[in-house]
Design an enzyme around this catalytic site. Structure first.
Site, PDB file in Angstrom:
ATOM      1  N   GLU A   1       0.830  -1.202   0.000  1.00 38.44           N
ATOM      2  CA  GLU A   1       0.000   0.000   0.000  1.00 38.44           C
ATOM      3  C   GLU A   1       0.865   1.253   0.000  1.00 38.44           C
ATOM      4  O   GLU A   1       1.962   1.260   0.576  1.00 38.44           O
ATOM      5  CB  GLU A   1      -0.937   0.063   1.217  1.00 38.44           C
ATOM      6  CG  GLU A   1      -2.229  -0.714   1.069  1.00 38.44           C
ATOM      7  CD  GLU A   1      -2.112  -2.143   1.548  1.00 38.44           C
ATOM      8  OE1 GLU A   1      -3.101  -2.899   1.400  1.00 38.44           O
ATOM      9  OE2 GLU A   1      -1.046  -2.509   2.073  1.00 38.44           O
ATOM     10  N   THR A   2       0.351   2.281  -0.643  1.00 39.08           N
ATOM     11  CA  THR A   2       0.920   3.627  -0.549  1.00 39.08           C
ATOM     12  C   THR A   2      -0.170   4.549  -0.026  1.00 39.08           C
ATOM     13  O   THR A   2      -1.313   4.493  -0.488  1.00 39.08           O
ATOM     14  CB  THR A   2       1.430   4.115  -1.915  1.00 39.08           C
ATOM     15  OG1 THR A   2       2.509   3.270  -2.334  1.00 39.08           O
ATOM     16  CG2 THR A   2       1.922   5.547  -1.842  1.00 39.08           C
TER      17      THR A   2
END
Length: 299
Positions: A48-49
């Site tokens: 995830e970012t």
């Protein structure tokens, strides 16, 4: 016109660079489109970012959005923790307040600082109230999907879907060895997760040889990654499951140390606190983090 966007890799739930679970963090995402954010998340290629944007909610400091390499998700524990750590240390939030509050798709997520001798040792996020629901699936099918024997399933505890923001399938396993040797059928597991609207499949055991209270592994092919090293959302949901299913004594406060990521050489530790509150509980997930990479993206 090319935009220069600052980005960071933050290793969450660890005190060691290259341990724990790496998250991308974009602290100034206000000029990015949804397409920009998805492309950046794909380029950074982490599970995830997190992207920080201005919030219109008077009770929040920022709006936070999370993207995997393939899609937006409503909540991510390790990216929340990594973002809070970055804001506390690199952006001086420790000097401004004793916490930071993110507005997410699942509601407000407050994250507070845990200090020792004026040093930040961990940050602790409060997740949304836990929920548990049944699932119509046999232990034999689950065992086959995650690549363990049916006899490895710990039938003292139920296989259920638990949620502190997003749904996770909780799979009780008798031994750490069985969890470490699990070889999931990722294509079939992805199909099952999508059929039941499950974000990840979370294996857990109390068999830890005293090293932790609980040991876990987390598979999530349906959100674009095979295995998440150290999972804040799933372990928070696990705490809620253990409490609501009366596996941990109700009306008592519990503090759990959970180990994860060792099988894939990203060892991390999470600290889950469960505080009774009427018929439910407040779940807090804490850990340390390390900024490992910083740079600029040209968009």
């Amino acid at each position: 016109m090319t935009k220069k966007i600052e980005f960071y890799y933050v290793d969450a739930f660890t005190t060691e660079t290259f341990g724990g679970n790496p998250a991308g963090v974009i602290p100034n995402a206000e000029n990015l489109t949804d397409e920009d954010m998805q492309k950046i998340a794909n380029e950074l290629n982490l599970s995830e970012t997190a992207f920080l944007l201005p919030s219109t909610n008077a009770n929040a400091n920022y709006k936070i959005r999370y993207f995997t390499p393939t899609k937006e998700v409503d909540f991510c524990g390790h990216a929340t923790l990594g973002t809070a750590w970055l804001m506390a240390t690199k952006y001086n939030w420790m000097d401004k307040d004793d916490k930071i509050v993110f507005e997410s798709n699942i509601g407000l997520i407050p994250v507070k600082w845990l200090m020792e001798n004026n040093q930040l040792t961990r940050v602790s996020m409060t997740q949304v109230r836990p929920q548990v629901k049944s699932i119509d699936i046999s232990p034999a099918v689950v065992a086959d999907l995650v690549g363990i024997l049916e006899t490895d399933i710990d039938d003292r505890y139920p296989i259920k879907i638990a949620n502190t923001g997003v749904p996770h399938l909780m799979v009780p396993v008798k031994t750490r060895q069985a969890i470490d040797q699990a070889e999931p059928n990722l294509n079939e597991l992805k199909k099952m997760n999508n059929d039941f609207n499950i974000s990840t499949t979370h294996l857990f055991t109390f068999d830890t040889n005293g090293q932790f209270d609980i040991y876990t592994r987390d598979f999530c092919p349906n959100i674009g990654i095979d295995e998440d090293p150290v999972t804040g959302a799933a372990n928070g949901a696990l705490g809620g499951y253990l409490y609501l299913e009366n596996i941990l004594a109700q009306q008592e406060r519990h503090q759990l140390m959970i180990g994860q990521g060792h099988t894939i050489n990203r060892p991390g530790i999470l600290y889950v606190t469960i505080t009774p509150d009427a018929e439910n509980a407040v779940i807090e997930v804490a850990g340390a983090a390390v900024v490992s990479i910083e740079g600029k993206i040209f968009v």
